[in-house]
Design a protein around this motif. Structure first.
Motif, mmCIF file in Angstrom:
data_model
loop_
_atom_site.group_PDB
_atom_site.id
_atom_site.type_symbol
_atom_site.label_atom_id
_atom_site.label_comp_id
_atom_site.label_asym_id
_atom_site.label_seq_id
_atom_site.Cartn_x
_atom_site.Cartn_y
_atom_site.Cartn_z
ATOM 1 N N VAL A 1 0.810 -1.231 -0.058
ATOM 2 C CA VAL A 1 0.074 -0.069 0.186
ATOM 3 C C VAL A 1 0.945 1.325 -0.174
ATOM 4 O O VAL A 1 0.466 2.088 -0.795
ATOM 5 C CB VAL A 1 -1.157 0.125 1.254
ATOM 6 C CG1 VAL A 1 -1.966 -0.838 1.076
ATOM 7 C CG2 VAL A 1 -0.307 -0.099 2.472
ATOM 8 N N THR B 1 -3.324 10.081 -0.854
ATOM 9 C CA THR B 1 -2.295 9.158 -0.362
ATOM 10 C C THR B 1 -2.105 9.502 1.271
ATOM 11 O O THR B 1 -1.721 8.366 1.785
ATOM 12 C CB THR B 1 -1.168 9.251 -1.179
ATOM 13 O OG1 THR B 1 -1.636 8.974 -2.730
ATOM 14 C CG2 THR B 1 -0.131 8.427 -0.961
ATOM 15 N N MET C 1 -4.197 8.186 3.556
ATOM 16 C CA MET C 1 -4.036 6.567 3.882
ATOM 17 C C MET C 1 -2.901 6.516 4.715
ATOM 18 O O MET C 1 -2.844 5.398 5.390
ATOM 19 C CB MET C 1 -3.865 6.055 2.326
ATOM 20 C CG MET C 1 -3.816 4.552 2.240
ATOM 21 S SD MET C 1 -1.992 3.876 2.493
ATOM 22 C CE MET C 1 -1.516 4.411 0.958
ATOM 23 N N MET D 1 -9.074 3.934 4.642
ATOM 24 C CA MET D 1 -8.099 3.472 4.143
ATOM 25 C C MET D 1 -7.073 2.942 5.158
ATOM 26 O O MET D 1 -5.773 3.212 5.016
ATOM 27 C CB MET D 1 -7.434 4.473 3.406
ATOM 28 C CG MET D 1 -8.233 4.833 2.084
ATOM 29 S SD MET D 1 -7.586 6.672 1.246
ATOM 30 C CE MET D 1 -8.072 7.900 2.618
ATOM 31 N N TYR E 1 -7.435 -3.862 0.308
ATOM 32 C CA TYR E 1 -6.895 -2.653 0.957
ATOM 33 C C TYR E 1 -6.450 -1.730 -0.087
ATOM 34 O O TYR E 1 -6.798 -0.575 -0.132
ATOM 35 C CB TYR E 1 -5.522 -2.959 1.549
ATOM 36 C CG TYR E 1 -5.629 -3.870 2.760
ATOM 37 C CD1 TYR E 1 -6.674 -4.495 3.306
ATOM 38 C CD2 TYR E 1 -4.351 -3.856 3.568
ATOM 39 C CE1 TYR E 1 -6.676 -5.169 4.264
ATOM 40 C CE2 TYR E 1 -4.373 -5.010 4.810
ATOM 41 C CZ TYR E 1 -5.667 -5.412 5.059
ATOM 42 O OH TYR E 1 -5.550 -6.358 6.071
ATOM 43 N N TRP F 1 -9.883 0.036 -1.811
ATOM 44 C CA TRP F 1 -10.449 0.845 -1.032
ATOM 45 C C TRP F 1 -9.675 2.068 -1.232
ATOM 46 O O TRP F 1 -10.322 3.188 -1.405
ATOM 47 C CB TRP F 1 -10.343 0.666 0.398
ATOM 48 C CG TRP F 1 -11.561 -0.256 0.794
ATOM 49 C CD1 TRP F 1 -11.684 -1.550 1.115
ATOM 50 C CD2 TRP F 1 -12.884 0.311 1.052
ATOM 51 N NE1 TRP F 1 -12.808 -1.687 1.545
ATOM 52 C CE2 TRP F 1 -13.852 -0.759 1.429
ATOM 53 C CE3 TRP F 1 -13.341 1.508 1.139
ATOM 54 C CZ2 TRP F 1 -15.067 -0.511 1.975
ATOM 55 C CZ3 TRP F 1 -14.701 1.820 1.604
ATOM 56 C CH2 TRP F 1 -15.650 0.592 1.613
ATOM 57 N N PHE F 2 -8.150 1.994 -1.274
ATOM 58 C CA PHE F 2 -7.572 3.238 -1.315
ATOM 59 C C PHE F 2 -7.860 3.892 -2.955
ATOM 60 O O PHE F 2 -8.068 5.120 -2.923
ATOM 61 C CB PHE F 2 -5.945 2.764 -1.497
ATOM 62 C CG PHE F 2 -4.980 3.899 -1.980
ATOM 63 C CD1 PHE F 2 -5.085 5.198 -1.363
ATOM 64 C CD2 PHE F 2 -3.752 3.869 -2.636
ATOM 65 C CE1 PHE F 2 -4.268 6.240 -1.851
ATOM 66 C CE2 PHE F 2 -3.144 4.701 -2.969
ATOM 67 C CZ PHE F 2 -3.319 6.121 -2.736
#
Lengths: 525, 117
Positions: free
Chosen positions: A185, A235, A238, A245, B96, B99-100
């Motif tokens: 991520v 971002t 997140m 997120m 994950y 969702w982002f």
């Protein structure tokens, strides 16, 4: 030039250079023995802390500081032959940067001391400490830099070091899986930020935040700016663990060693700093700050409520605390979001600035009490070997100091007076209420649920009949916890110490993007 | 602002932790005085004992309530909410990222069509 002047003049560079050098030298010093390596690491972290304090002093005394790498003098931001563009890498340190740098350095030092005891029986300790120092570099760099590409580089250092630290205990592959998720991520997020930087560079021929902000203001806010802004802000939201997120947070924090979870809280706060810096300084003059503010407020509300209700469900102590970290991030987003939503209106001076101060005060408070709570969780796991609350009980019989430290952290996070969490939550409640009472009501309910959740943890882990015949944890771990407990009580009883020296300068710096831009583009003579 | 003065002034009032501490300590002292004036001839050793419906628990019974039992009523009352939450928290990395990227897309649309500039 005497050494003191050298340090004073080059403090911003030393804040990065010292831990960076320390990280790469650590494995070499480890060849001389573990003790030498530990002394080296703690000395490096202590010096970094000193530099961070020095930066706070310089900003509070002399105003915004600029440091231009490779320039002579180091304040020459716009060289005469550069066409008016700040071409070199520039560190720009205002109240908010110094505030974030101080939290990063402090938690780095505390976690370093804690890990001397907690990682004593682990292999490859030199790698652990080298990564810890690199993580401090990443956080400090994100806080101090005034260059958007430089910010991306430090964000990457932050993410990679954090992912490696999460996987340190392996834990039958679970920790590695958590680290993998965090790395994936983070990498995708970093790609989005890189894409946004490319857009901004293509538009404005500059990477300096102040230059981009000024040119954006002069040429008007374009659709490309809008896309870049969304990529960056979502971002960073997140990365700081905002709902929805936040999924990587319980995995990452839950599987990391106790000390690492504490420093991960601050690593996430570095992204929160980035979110605030971009919203106020880079896009604040041109974008619709009301929309941005409400974006933060809504993320804050979701994070507070979903974070705390999910925490209540958990019976793994680390995952439970991780969800609370998500919930507490919501308070910060709420407070600063209200400030951003009211920026430029009469309401900002009535309650918006105060909400921002509350949100920013909550950042340092959260770093202290959530850091302490993660350290107590690490202490429990260190002794009983499990993070499952269902298998715990009666630990207050034998781990009295840990129990007291846990209670201090739990009361602070639940907003019980006179601990520090109460002071910042009060500031948030009483200011966001004036924008919309619903916001304060949700915040107060979340605080009650937080107390209920931590009473559950205290009852499950510390009360009841003695199940484990264990000793208290090593002194270095207790000492690290006592440092955080001391500041929790200090900032609770004397909140104005933090507000006066750290919080108010940070809030005023964020609210004044023109001061930041003028300092950089004014030439820096 | 004197940093050593503990009073903080909020938009609606003031907060002084030292005053709160003094009131708290005073309350403790009053409670202690009342406690000390209590019945002196009471039986000692019974007060902290564990009883189930007036009986002592059977020998060997675990008197400790495990974490998953605490707050059961709260979670039961919010069962539909928790069912939805459990569905959201899959633990799968694809979700994950999904969702982002989903939030990114939604925010792009919101900022582009309903404000941002």
């Amino acid at each position: 030039m005497n050494p003191w002047d050298l340090i004073m003049n080059n403090a911003p560079a030393l804040a990065i250079a010292i831990p960076l050098l320390g990280a790469f030298v650590t494995p070499l010093i480890n060849r001389a023995g573990r003790k030498a390596m530990l002394v080296w690491v703690i000395a490096v972290l202590a010096f970094t802390e000193f530099i961070a304090l020095l930066l706070v002093y310089q900003v509070n005394t002399y105003g915004i500081q600029v440091y231009v790498f490779g320039a002579n003098p180091h304040t020459l931001t716009v060289p005469p032959d550069s066409g008016g563009i700040p071409v070199r890498i520039i560190f720009t340190i205002d109240g908010m940067s110094a505030f974030t740098a101080l939290i990063s350095a402090t938690l780095g030092l505390v976690v370093g001391i804690y890990s001397v005891g907690s990682e004593k029986f682990q292999t490859a300790q030199e790698k652990f400490f080298a990564l810890l120092l690199l993580l401090v570099v990443g956080m400090m760099g994100m806080a101090l830099t005034g260059d958007i590409f430089n910010f991306f580089v430090f964000l990457e250092i932050n993410s990679l070091a954090a992912a490696a630290l999460v996987s340190y205990h392996l834990n039958k592959g679970k920790a590695v899986e958590a680290a993998f998720k965090y790395a994936v991520v983070s990498s995708i997020g970093a790609l989005m930020i890189l894409f946004a930087i490319a857009i901004l560079y293509g538009e404005y021929d500059a990477l300096n935040m102040a230059m981009i902000a000024q040119r954006m203001y002069q040429t008007g806010f374009s659709t490309y700016d809008m896309i870049a802004m969304t990529l960056i802000l979502v971002t960073l939201a997140m990365k700081c663990g905002a709902v929805p997120m936040h999924y990587w947070v319980p995995d990452g924090y839950g599987e990391a060693p106790g000390g690492t979870s504490a420093i991960l809280v601050v690593a996430s706060q570095a992204s929160l700093y980035g979110l605030f810096r971009m919203s106020f300084t880079v896009f604040g003059l041109s974008a619709n700050t009301s929309s941005l503010g409400w974006f933060m407020i809504i993320l804050g509300l979701l994070s507070m409520f979903i974070g705390v209700t999910m925490a209540f469900l958990q019976h793994d102590i680390k995952r439970l605390m991780a969800y609370h970290a998500v919930s507490q991030t919501g308070y910060m987003l709420l407070g600063v979001g209200v400030g951003l939503a009211t920026l430029g209106t009469a309401a900002f001076n009535q309650y918006g600035l105060y909400a921002m101060e509350g949100g920013i005060f909550h950042i340092i408070n959260h770093a202290l009490y959530k850091g302490l709570l993660f350290l107590t969780a690490g202490a429990i796991i260190y002794r009983v070997g499990t993070s499952d609350l269902n298998k715990m009980g009666g630990l207050a019989h034998s781990m009295k100091f840990t129990a007291v430290f846990f209670l201090i952290g739990a009361f602070a996070i639940a907003g019980i007076p006179p601990f520090n969490g109460f002071a910042s939550k009060l500031m948030i409640y009483e200011s966001v209420y004036q924008l919309n009472p619903f916001l304060a009501i949700v915040a107060a309910i979340v605080s009650m649920l937080t107390l209920a959740s931590f009473l559950k943890v205290f009852h499950s882990a510390f009360l009841g009949p003695k199940i484990y015949d264990v000793k208290e944890v090593p002194k270095s771990m207790l000492f690290a916890m006592s440092i955080l407990a001391f500041f929790i009580i200090l900032f609770g009883i004397f909140p104005n110490i933090a507000i006066h020296y750290l919080v108010a300068p940070a809030a005023h710096a964020l609210a004044n993007p023109l001061g930041y831009i003028t300092k950089v583009l004014g030439g820096g003579a | 602002m004197n940093p050593l003065v503990p009073t903080i002034t909020t938009p609606s009032g003031v907060w002084n932790p030292l005053v709160w501490l003094m009131v708290f300590l005073l309350s403790l002292i009053i409670a202690l005085i009342i406690y000390m004036r209590g019945e002196k001839t009471r039986k000692k050793g019974m007060q902290a004992g564990v009883f189930f419906s007036g009986d002592r628990p059977p020998e060997g019974m675990d008197a400790h309530i495990a974490a998953h039992n605490i707050g059961w009523g709260f979670m039961e009352a919010l069962r539909p909410y928790y069912r939805a939450m459990r569905k959201m928290h899959t633990g799968i990395i694809n979700d994950y990222v999904g969702w982002f990227l989903g939030i990114l897309a939604v925010m792009l649309i919101i900022f582009l069509f309903w404000g941002g500039a």
